[in-house]
Write a protein that holds these residues in place. Structure first.
Motif, PDB file in Angstrom:
ATOM      1  N   MET A  21       0.851  -1.172   0.000  1.00 14.46           N
ATOM      2  CA  MET A  21       0.000   0.000   0.000  1.00 14.46           C
ATOM      3  C   MET A  21       0.899   1.240   0.000  1.00 14.46           C
ATOM      4  N   ARG A  22       0.463   2.242  -0.709  1.00 16.04           N
ATOM      5  CA  ARG A  22       1.128   3.547  -0.721  1.00 16.04           C
ATOM      6  C   ARG A  22       0.048   4.608  -0.531  1.00 16.04           C
ATOM      7  N   LEU A  23       0.309   5.571   0.336  1.00 14.96           N
ATOM      8  CA  LEU A  23      -0.643   6.631   0.628  1.00 14.96           C
ATOM      9  C   LEU A  23      -0.112   7.961   0.103  1.00 14.96           C
ATOM     10  N   ILE A  24      -1.031   8.780  -0.377  1.00 15.15           N
ATOM     11  CA  ILE A  24      -0.683  10.137  -0.810  1.00 15.15           C
ATOM     12  C   ILE A  24      -1.701  11.085  -0.184  1.00 15.15           C
ATOM     13  N   VAL A  25      -1.219  12.060   0.532  1.00 15.83           N
ATOM     14  CA  VAL A  25      -2.070  13.110   1.089  1.00 15.83           C
ATOM     15  C   VAL A  25      -1.891  14.316   0.179  1.00 15.83           C
ATOM     16  N   ILE A  26      -2.944  14.667  -0.538  1.00 17.58           N
ATOM     17  CA  ILE A  26      -2.901  15.775  -1.489  1.00 17.58           C
ATOM     18  C   ILE A  26      -3.778  16.886  -0.931  1.00 17.58           C
ATOM     19  N   ALA A  27      -3.166  18.013  -0.634  1.00 18.58           N
ATOM     20  CA  ALA A  27      -3.892  19.082   0.050  1.00 18.58           C
ATOM     21  C   ALA A  27      -3.657  20.427  -0.628  1.00 18.58           C
ATOM     22  N   VAL A  28      -4.702  21.223  -0.649  1.00 16.59           N
ATOM     23  CA  VAL A  28      -4.601  22.585  -1.169  1.00 16.59           C
ATOM     24  C   VAL A  28      -4.031  23.466  -0.062  1.00 16.59           C
ATOM     25  N   GLY A  29      -3.033  24.245  -0.409  1.00 21.08           N
ATOM     26  CA  GLY A  29      -2.434  25.160   0.551  1.00 21.08           C
ATOM     27  C   GLY A  29      -1.176  24.587   1.168  1.00 21.08           C
ATOM     28  N   ARG A  30      -0.370  25.466   1.670  1.00 21.19           N
ATOM     29  CA  ARG A  30       0.899  25.102   2.291  1.00 21.19           C
ATOM     30  C   ARG A  30       0.820  25.284   3.795  1.00 21.19           C
ATOM     31  N   VAL A  31       1.429  24.394   4.533  1.00 18.66           N
ATOM     32  CA  VAL A  31       1.496  24.538   5.990  1.00 18.66           C
ATOM     33  C   VAL A  31       2.812  25.235   6.311  1.00 18.66           C
ATOM     34  N   LYS A  32       2.704  26.479   6.765  1.00 16.90           N
ATOM     35  CA  LYS A  32       3.887  27.273   7.100  1.00 16.90           C
ATOM     36  C   LYS A  32       4.074  27.385   8.608  1.00 16.90           C
ATOM     37  N   ASP A  33       2.998  27.256   9.353  1.00 17.35           N
ATOM     38  CA  ASP A  33       3.039  27.370  10.808  1.00 17.35           C
ATOM     39  C   ASP A  33       3.957  26.289  11.371  1.00 17.35           C
ATOM     40  N   THR A  66     -10.131  -0.519   8.362  1.00 13.07           N
ATOM     41  CA  THR A  66     -10.465  -1.637   7.468  1.00 13.07           C
ATOM     42  C   THR A  66     -10.803  -1.141   6.064  1.00 13.07           C
ATOM     43  N   SER A  67     -11.454   0.020   5.969  1.00 13.04           N
ATOM     44  CA  SER A  67     -11.740   0.593   4.650  1.00 13.04           C
ATOM     45  C   SER A  67     -10.450   1.000   3.946  1.00 13.04           C
ATOM     46  N   LEU A  68      -9.516   1.566   4.692  1.00 13.73           N
ATOM     47  CA  LEU A  68      -8.223   1.938   4.128  1.00 13.73           C
ATOM     48  C   LEU A  68      -7.501   0.693   3.608  1.00 13.73           C
ATOM     49  N   GLU A  69      -7.526  -0.363   4.383  1.00 16.35           N
ATOM     50  CA  GLU A  69      -6.885  -1.611   3.958  1.00 16.35           C
ATOM     51  C   GLU A  69      -7.531  -2.144   2.680  1.00 16.35           C
ATOM     52  N   ARG A  70      -8.851  -2.078   2.609  1.00 15.75           N
ATOM     53  CA  ARG A  70      -9.584  -2.548   1.430  1.00 15.75           C
ATOM     54  C   ARG A  70      -9.200  -1.723   0.195  1.00 15.75           C
ATOM     55  N   TRP A  71      -9.201  -0.386   0.349  1.00 17.09           N
ATOM     56  CA  TRP A  71      -8.833   0.477  -0.778  1.00 17.09           C
ATOM     57  C   TRP A  71      -7.378   0.254  -1.173  1.00 17.09           C
ATOM     58  N   GLY A  72      -6.517   0.005  -0.196  1.00 23.22           N
ATOM     59  CA  GLY A  72      -5.107  -0.213  -0.472  1.00 23.22           C
ATOM     60  C   GLY A  72      -4.812  -1.522  -1.167  1.00 23.22           C
ATOM     61  N   SER A  73      -5.763  -2.437  -1.179  1.00 18.96           N
ATOM     62  CA  SER A  73      -5.561  -3.719  -1.847  1.00 18.96           C
ATOM     63  C   SER A  73      -6.119  -3.712  -3.276  1.00 18.96           C
ATOM     64  N   ARG A  74      -6.685  -2.591  -3.697  1.00 17.84           N
ATOM     65  CA  ARG A  74      -7.237  -2.484  -5.055  1.00 17.84           C
ATOM     66  C   ARG A  74      -6.211  -1.902  -6.014  1.00 17.84           C
ATOM     67  N   GLY A  75      -6.277  -2.361  -7.228  1.00 14.34           N
ATOM     68  CA  GLY A  75      -5.417  -1.796  -8.273  1.00 14.34           C
ATOM     69  C   GLY A  75      -3.947  -1.874  -7.899  1.00 14.34           C
ATOM     70  N   LYS A  76      -3.272  -0.748  -8.004  1.00 10.27           N
ATOM     71  CA  LYS A  76      -1.837  -0.695  -7.696  1.00 10.27           C
ATOM     72  C   LYS A  76      -1.572  -0.467  -6.213  1.00 10.27           C
ATOM     73  N   GLY A  77      -2.626  -0.393  -5.414  1.00 10.87           N
ATOM     74  CA  GLY A  77      -2.457  -0.233  -3.975  1.00 10.87           C
ATOM     75  C   GLY A  77      -2.147   1.177  -3.526  1.00 10.87           C
ATOM     76  N   VAL A  78      -2.414   2.144  -4.396  1.00 12.97           N
ATOM     77  CA  VAL A  78      -2.154   3.545  -4.068  1.00 12.97           C
ATOM     78  C   VAL A  78      -3.478   4.199  -3.677  1.00 12.97           C
ATOM     79  N   VAL A  79      -3.492   4.829  -2.506  1.00 12.56           N
ATOM     80  CA  VAL A  79      -4.685   5.531  -2.035  1.00 12.56           C
ATOM     81  C   VAL A  79      -4.320   6.999  -1.848  1.00 12.56           C
ATOM     82  N   ALA A  80      -5.046   7.870  -2.543  1.00 13.55           N
ATOM     83  CA  ALA A  80      -4.815   9.312  -2.438  1.00 13.55           C
ATOM     84  C   ALA A  80      -5.981   9.946  -1.703  1.00 13.55           C
ATOM     85  N   PHE A  81      -5.661  10.750  -0.707  1.00 18.36           N
ATOM     86  CA  PHE A  81      -6.664  11.504   0.040  1.00 18.36           C
ATOM     87  C   PHE A  81      -6.592  12.953  -0.415  1.00 18.36           C
TER      88      PHE A  81
END
Length: 145
Positions: A1-13, A76-91
């Motif tokens: 499984m590989r996770l990607i957190v894709i977010a608008v904006g930069r955290v500078k704090d 468990t939902s994350l695990e399920r999504w991570g087992s689909r396709g190439k195992g990449v889950v982007a939030f």
């Protein structure tokens, strides 16, 4: 499984950035996890950038109207999504106005972190902490209890 957190904006704090980096490091003990920051701007440009960053992944849009999951179901939902396709889950996390509606509608699923409204940068921290919690739950480790 590989996770990607894709977010608008930069955290500078600095304290928030430090907390994010701490939890990203914890998640990375279990799985590969990338963070992609999309510059805020006009919606069409943001939509294109979000879509491009999530190409090839199972896409979960974080949306206040999405499915609310307790931590165990999140895991468990994350695990399920991570087992689909190439195992990449982007939030996907939107900016101050949330995700563009067409991006949220095109996602494979929509989850809600809470019925409360969070600033988008804080929502990113909550997501990354929940990803770490999910990893510990899936492995039966004590943090998740």
């Amino acid at each position: 499984m590989r996770l990607i957190v894709i977010a608008v904006g930069r955290v500078k704090d600095r304290p928030l950035r430090a907390a994010l980096d701490e939890y990203l490091g914890r998640v990375r003990r279990y799985v590969a996890c990338d963070e992609v920051e999309i510059p805020d701007g006009p919606l069409p440009k943001v939509s294109q950038a979000l879509t491009r960053a999530a190409t090839g992944a199972n896409v979960i849009a974080l949306d206040v109207g999405g499915r609310a999951l307790p931590s165990e179901a999140f895991a468990t939902s994350l695990e399920r999504w991570g087992s689909r396709g190439k195992g990449v889950v982007a939030f996907l996390i939107g900016g101050a106005d949330g995700l563009p509606p067409e991006v949220s509608a095109a996602a494979d699923d929509r989850w809600s972190l809470s019925t409360l409204t969070f600033p988008h940068r804080l929502a990113r921290l909550v997501l990354v902490e929940q990803l770490y919690r999910a990893m510990t739950i899936l492995r039966g480790e004590p943090y998740g209890h």
